[in-house]
Design an enzyme around this catalytic site. Sequence first.
Site, PDB file in Angstrom:
ATOM      1  N   SER A 159      40.217  52.776  46.196  1.00 58.14           N
ATOM      2  CA  SER A 159      39.986  53.509  44.952  1.00 58.14           C
ATOM      3  C   SER A 159      38.516  53.866  44.788  1.00 58.14           C
ATOM      4  O   SER A 159      38.172  54.847  44.146  1.00 58.14           O
ATOM      5  CB  SER A 159      40.465  52.687  43.764  1.00 58.14           C
ATOM      6  OG  SER A 159      39.855  51.416  43.799  1.00 58.14           O
ATOM      7  N   ASP A 163      33.665  51.956  40.072  1.00 60.21           N
ATOM      8  CA  ASP A 163      35.118  51.957  40.117  1.00 60.21           C
ATOM      9  C   ASP A 163      35.634  50.661  39.501  1.00 60.21           C
ATOM     10  O   ASP A 163      35.169  49.584  39.842  1.00 60.21           O
ATOM     11  CB  ASP A 163      35.573  52.079  41.579  1.00 60.21           C
ATOM     12  CG  ASP A 163      37.057  51.921  41.708  1.00 60.21           C
ATOM     13  OD1 ASP A 163      37.499  51.157  42.585  1.00 60.21           O
ATOM     14  OD2 ASP A 163      37.793  52.558  40.936  1.00 60.21           O
ATOM     15  N   SER A 215      37.251  47.928  41.883  1.00 55.79           N
ATOM     16  CA  SER A 215      36.439  47.187  42.856  1.00 55.79           C
ATOM     17  C   SER A 215      35.417  46.375  42.108  1.00 55.79           C
ATOM     18  O   SER A 215      34.952  46.764  41.036  1.00 55.79           O
ATOM     19  CB  SER A 215      35.690  48.136  43.789  1.00 55.79           C
ATOM     20  OG  SER A 215      36.538  49.127  44.269  1.00 55.79           O
ATOM     21  N   THR A 228      39.744  48.048  45.347  1.00 53.26           N
ATOM     22  CA  THR A 228      38.977  48.156  46.597  1.00 53.26           C
ATOM     23  C   THR A 228      38.045  49.300  46.867  1.00 53.26           C
ATOM     24  O   THR A 228      38.329  50.469  46.584  1.00 53.26           O
ATOM     25  CB  THR A 228      39.939  48.140  47.814  1.00 53.26           C
ATOM     26  OG1 THR A 228      40.725  46.992  47.721  1.00 53.26           O
ATOM     27  CG2 THR A 228      39.164  48.068  49.100  1.00 53.26           C
ATOM     28  N   ASP A 250      34.393  45.167  49.275  1.00 53.22           N
ATOM     29  CA  ASP A 250      34.130  44.406  48.053  1.00 53.22           C
ATOM     30  C   ASP A 250      35.073  43.210  48.088  1.00 53.22           C
ATOM     31  O   ASP A 250      35.759  42.981  49.083  1.00 53.22           O
ATOM     32  CB  ASP A 250      34.359  45.288  46.818  1.00 53.22           C
ATOM     33  CG  ASP A 250      35.827  45.535  46.571  1.00 53.22           C
ATOM     34  OD1 ASP A 250      36.321  45.185  45.489  1.00 53.22           O
ATOM     35  OD2 ASP A 250      36.501  46.061  47.492  1.00 53.22           O
ATOM     36  N   ARG A 261      37.257  42.134  45.203  1.00 54.85           N
ATOM     37  CA  ARG A 261      38.112  41.981  44.011  1.00 54.85           C
ATOM     38  C   ARG A 261      39.549  42.328  44.340  1.00 54.85           C
ATOM     39  O   ARG A 261      39.817  43.364  44.942  1.00 54.85           O
ATOM     40  CB  ARG A 261      37.601  42.892  42.895  1.00 54.85           C
ATOM     41  CG  ARG A 261      38.477  42.868  41.645  1.00 54.85           C
ATOM     42  CD  ARG A 261      37.972  43.824  40.583  1.00 54.85           C
ATOM     43  NE  ARG A 261      36.758  43.299  39.931  1.00 54.85           N
ATOM     44  CZ  ARG A 261      36.156  43.922  38.922  1.00 54.85           C
ATOM     45  NH1 ARG A 261      36.632  45.056  38.456  1.00 54.85           N
ATOM     46  NH2 ARG A 261      35.068  43.408  38.385  1.00 54.85           N
ATOM     47  N   LYS A 303      38.600  40.785  52.447  1.00 54.66           N
ATOM     48  CA  LYS A 303      39.336  41.977  52.837  1.00 54.66           C
ATOM     49  C   LYS A 303      39.045  42.409  54.262  1.00 54.66           C
ATOM     50  O   LYS A 303      39.604  43.399  54.735  1.00 54.66           O
ATOM     51  CB  LYS A 303      38.983  43.126  51.896  1.00 54.66           C
ATOM     52  CG  LYS A 303      39.366  42.799  50.473  1.00 54.66           C
ATOM     53  CD  LYS A 303      39.112  43.947  49.549  1.00 54.66           C
ATOM     54  CE  LYS A 303      39.276  43.458  48.113  1.00 54.66           C
ATOM     55  NZ  LYS A 303      39.029  44.494  47.143  1.00 54.66           N
ATOM     56  N   GLY A 324      44.834  48.657  49.440  1.00 60.89           N
ATOM     57  CA  GLY A 324      46.227  48.915  49.096  1.00 60.89           C
ATOM     58  C   GLY A 324      46.875  47.622  48.643  1.00 60.89           C
ATOM     59  O   GLY A 324      46.248  46.793  48.007  1.00 60.89           O
TER      60      GLY A 324
END
Lengths: 284, 260
Positions: A172, A209, A212, A44, A60, A62, A76, A90
């Site tokens: 993240s 990242d 994500s 995320t 995002d 994923r 999300k 999380g």
Amino acid sequence: MATLTVSRPPFGGFSFENCRRNAVLEGEANKVGCSLPAARKTGTTICGVVFKDGVVLGADTRATEGMVVADKNCSKIHYISPNIYCCGAGTAADTEMTTQIISSNLELHSLSTGRLPRVATANRMLKQMLFRYQGYIGAALVLGGVDCNGPHLYSIYPHGSTDKLPYVTMGSGSLAAMAVFEDRYKPNMEEEEAKRLVRDAIAAGIFNDLGSGSNIDLCVITKGKVDYIRPHDEANKKGVRVNELEVAQLTGDYKYKRGTTGVLSKTVLDLEVVEETVQTMDTS
Amino acid sequence: MAAAASMMPNFGQQISSKNDLVPDWTRQEVSTGTTIMAVEYDGGVVIGADSRTTTGAYIANRVTDKLTPIHDRIFCCRSVHPTLTLWADPVCRGAWPHLLCGGFRSGSAADTQAIADVVAYQLGFHSIELDEPPLVETAANLFRASCYRYREELMAGILVAGWDRRKGGQVYCVPIGGMLVRQPVSVGGSGSTYIYGFMDSNYKPGLSKDQCLELTAAALSLAMERDGSSGGVVRLASISEEGVERRVILGNQLPKFSTH
């Protein structure tokens, strides 16, 4: 602490009675060679920004399970109330359930007060619940909305601390997104500028990242209107595999033409109706 | 909460360490590294704090407001790891309280926010029952009651400061473990260790409000310079009978000293 809940009043957090037994079972499973399934986490990047007339939330799409992408297009940005939405990072189950519980309680609260719910109320409910579970509910949230006091944005951490800020990022990919915000945030932006800023921040998270990826969802909340744009930007479009010789699309077509499978023989059985009964049901 | 306390930390680590995609600091607790300070003067108190909240090595909020209003004329300064807040009390200064308890949790913003919310609620209720503004000592005792009762689970150090009609400006210190002591000056937080010498040499009883504000700003900027977990801006507030005056000193406006 007085809290409003649907069924039973809140009491202490998790019971850890079975932890030792579970650890032993996990050890035995590992000896045999299998491992327990990992919890699905939303790696995320989520973020939010306050602009002139409201807030823009971005995320995002994923969801990962260990090192594998479990869902390429998960949502999300969760609904809390007509004027309040919440992004979650999380553990996916934790963010989903927590936002649903608070959404339900907030609706009851709103019916009881007869007013549109306030963002500060949602914040209080979320932080008190997460604190009660001492961080074991892995939900890091970005809560945003517009109420009678204007636009508000909160970041809520799994242990139950909250920060009220004009721009926040979590997950993240939050460092990448925060870098974009720190560079280009201005107070009192216009809506288009704010949407572009959030889109770029999430894109920074997606491309820098590993946790994500995929698309960018946006949610623009203003007084009296919510724009849930899903997807706002398909940053990672799946390529199309083409058979060069026949110039036909190979991917995505699993229907076979009639006649592809040869018919060898055909037998027709007539079903004989032996008995017919009608049972009435009282549907009143 | 204390039920399975001994089992908690190990299994928490096992379950979450499998996933390497999510960096370590996302699982860390949010802690307020902190430097906080409160000084009494004749007619009120001056309180100050830095503005940094960290999760591991990442600064989660660089403009935190650690001066939390509990009531109209009572504030609390929130911190974690207040290592040596017994500075000003000559009797206690000799005893070096060993404040490293348990060590399961690195202490947190969540604890201090939760306690402050509870105490604000209790104090508001009490004040309505009394039909008059509450005493600073009452607020301090409410903090002490929560911090002492849940001393094994919580790690929060608090400075309670305010003004009331009975005793004027007062500063009470409630460190980890739940002690309560009134002091004319108190510093707390991880950055406080760096400014005990400064406070020893520069504080005198009988300072005016402006001198107190200058002293607090200087002490906080010295601590922020040396302590990695403190930084950002300096938030000051002065509380007196007339009300609360708040101000912010931005990074480039901090007092400058010869070494930096």
